[in-house]
Scaffold this motif. Structure first.
Motif, PDB file in Angstrom:
ATOM      1  N   GLN A  44      -5.943   8.184   9.576  1.00 33.52           N
ATOM      2  CA  GLN A  44      -4.822   8.203  10.500  1.00 33.52           C
ATOM      3  C   GLN A  44      -5.338   8.036  11.916  1.00 33.52           C
ATOM      4  OE1 GLN A  44      -3.485  12.151   9.534  1.00 33.52           O
ATOM      5  NE2 GLN A  44      -1.998  11.401   8.047  1.00 33.52           N
ATOM      6  N   THR A  89      -1.509   0.941   1.365  1.00 33.62           N
ATOM      7  CA  THR A  89      -0.367   1.026   2.271  1.00 33.62           C
ATOM      8  C   THR A  89      -0.851   1.001   3.708  1.00 33.62           C
ATOM      9  OG1 THR A  89       0.837   2.364   0.661  1.00 33.62           O
ATOM     10  CG2 THR A  89       1.677   2.385   2.902  1.00 33.62           C
ATOM     11  N   GLU A  91       0.745   1.585   7.490  1.00 31.91           N
ATOM     12  CA  GLU A  91       1.911   2.152   8.167  1.00 31.91           C
ATOM     13  C   GLU A  91       1.668   2.155   9.672  1.00 31.91           C
ATOM     14  OE1 GLU A  91       3.569   6.618   8.572  1.00 31.91           O
ATOM     15  OE2 GLU A  91       3.416   5.905   6.501  1.00 31.91           O
ATOM     16  N   TYR A  92       2.374   1.270  10.396  1.00 32.68           N
ATOM     17  CA  TYR A  92       2.311   1.210  11.859  1.00 32.68           C
ATOM     18  C   TYR A  92       3.642   1.743  12.369  1.00 32.68           C
ATOM     19  CZ  TYR A  92       1.613  -0.764  16.561  1.00 32.68           C
ATOM     20  OH  TYR A  92       1.473  -0.938  17.920  1.00 32.68           O
ATOM     21  N   THR A  93       3.699   3.049  12.553  1.00 37.22           N
ATOM     22  CA  THR A  93       4.943   3.727  12.912  1.00 37.22           C
ATOM     23  C   THR A  93       4.695   4.711  14.048  1.00 37.22           C
ATOM     24  OG1 THR A  93       4.562   5.431  11.241  1.00 37.22           O
ATOM     25  CG2 THR A  93       5.926   3.554  10.582  1.00 37.22           C
ATOM     26  N   ASN A  96       5.566   9.772  11.379  1.00 36.18           N
ATOM     27  CA  ASN A  96       5.213   9.632   9.971  1.00 36.18           C
ATOM     28  C   ASN A  96       6.381   9.047   9.171  1.00 36.18           C
ATOM     29  OD1 ASN A  96       3.574   9.855   7.684  1.00 36.18           O
ATOM     30  ND2 ASN A  96       4.398  11.865   7.205  1.00 36.18           N
ATOM     31  N   ASN A  97       6.162   7.905   8.558  1.00 31.98           N
ATOM     32  CA  ASN A  97       7.113   7.227   7.674  1.00 31.98           C
ATOM     33  C   ASN A  97       8.377   6.724   8.355  1.00 31.98           C
ATOM     34  OD1 ASN A  97       5.448   7.716   5.393  1.00 31.98           O
ATOM     35  ND2 ASN A  97       6.287   9.785   5.271  1.00 31.98           N
ATOM     36  N   THR A 102       6.083  -0.462   7.670  1.00 29.81           N
ATOM     37  CA  THR A 102       5.272   0.040   6.563  1.00 29.81           C
ATOM     38  C   THR A 102       5.165  -1.040   5.506  1.00 29.81           C
ATOM     39  OG1 THR A 102       5.961   2.317   6.975  1.00 29.81           O
ATOM     40  CG2 THR A 102       5.034   1.842   4.810  1.00 29.81           C
ATOM     41  N   HIS A 128      10.271  -4.003   5.512  1.00 30.74           N
ATOM     42  CA  HIS A 128       9.135  -3.282   6.075  1.00 30.74           C
ATOM     43  C   HIS A 128       9.519  -2.397   7.270  1.00 30.74           C
ATOM     44  CE1 HIS A 128       6.897  -6.855   4.251  1.00 30.74           C
ATOM     45  NE2 HIS A 128       6.707  -5.811   3.471  1.00 30.74           N
ATOM     46  N   SER A 130      11.526   0.445   9.569  1.00 38.59           N
ATOM     47  CA  SER A 130      12.196   1.735   9.526  1.00 38.59           C
ATOM     48  C   SER A 130      12.825   1.948  10.909  1.00 38.59           C
ATOM     49  CB  SER A 130      11.188   2.848   9.223  1.00 38.59           C
ATOM     50  OG  SER A 130      11.780   4.103   9.417  1.00 38.59           O
ATOM     51  N   GLU A 144      -1.439   4.628  10.058  1.00 37.50           N
ATOM     52  CA  GLU A 144      -1.892   5.434   8.922  1.00 37.50           C
ATOM     53  C   GLU A 144      -2.147   4.499   7.748  1.00 37.50           C
ATOM     54  OE1 GLU A 144      -0.862   9.631   6.680  1.00 37.50           O
ATOM     55  OE2 GLU A 144       0.613   8.763   8.028  1.00 37.50           O
ATOM     56  N   TYR A 146      -3.456   4.168   3.544  1.00 35.13           N
ATOM     57  CA  TYR A 146      -3.542   4.852   2.253  1.00 35.13           C
ATOM     58  C   TYR A 146      -4.327   3.984   1.278  1.00 35.13           C
ATOM     59  CZ  TYR A 146       0.433   7.586   3.998  1.00 35.13           C
ATOM     60  OH  TYR A 146       1.249   8.390   4.739  1.00 35.13           O
TER      61      TYR A 146
END
Length: 166
Positions: A44, A89, A91-93, A96-97, A102, A128, A130, A144, A146
């Protein structure tokens, strides 16, 4: 900054030879050792993390609807020590989520190969996003990653490297 106030996010984009304009999110090489965890968290980057991601203003690439300009993609290079524990995975946010992008990372053409740098292009699709209109595209500072097939008893020694994330 010198007066103790937060520095303004960098507004930056490049033109690569033979390519469209892009924003370099992360250009160094970073190695993540696989750690036992049920979620497969690889690493992260963020304001409260040991690994810091430069805060970028990517709003120059964002349209009126909060989405990146058409036909855009995320590009990166990935190196794995074990094909069965590859990057899964991305995740460019902002949180979190949520508030950003994502991706489930598909294997490269021909599958993952251990001990080889493999270029990936992840086309940005509607699925993709959010909350794109609520995303603070002018102040993004969290990434982040995964890995695939996590397990609480994950053996030590495997790792994933990334570099040149645009």
């Amino acid at each position: 900054s010198a007066d103790g106030s937060a520095a303004a996010p960098r507004s930056l984009w490049w033109m690569r030879v033979g390519s469209d304009r892009c924003v370099p999110l992360f250009t160094r090489t970073c190695r993540f050792d696989l750690q036992p965890n049920r979620f497969g968290i690889l690493g992260q980057f963020g304001p409260e993390r040991k690994l810091q991601l430069q805060t970028y203003n990517v709003s120059s690439l964002i349209g009126w609807d909060g989405r990146v300009t058409p036909n855009a993609s995320i590009e990166l290079e990935v190196y794995v020590s074990n094909e069965s524990h590859a990057l899964a995975t991305f995740e460019y946010t902002k949180d979190n989520n949520k508030l950003g992008l994502t991706f489930v990372v598909p294997p490269p053409a021909g599958g993952w190969r251990a001990h080889t740098w493999q270029p990936l292009v992840l086309p940005i699709r509607d699925r993709h996003y959010s909350f794109p209109r609520l995303t603070p595209w002018d102040n993004m500072d969290r990434l982040e990653l995964y890995y695939a097939h996590p397990h609480q008893q994950q053996q030590r020694g495997d790792y994933v490297r990334i570099r040149n994330v645009y």
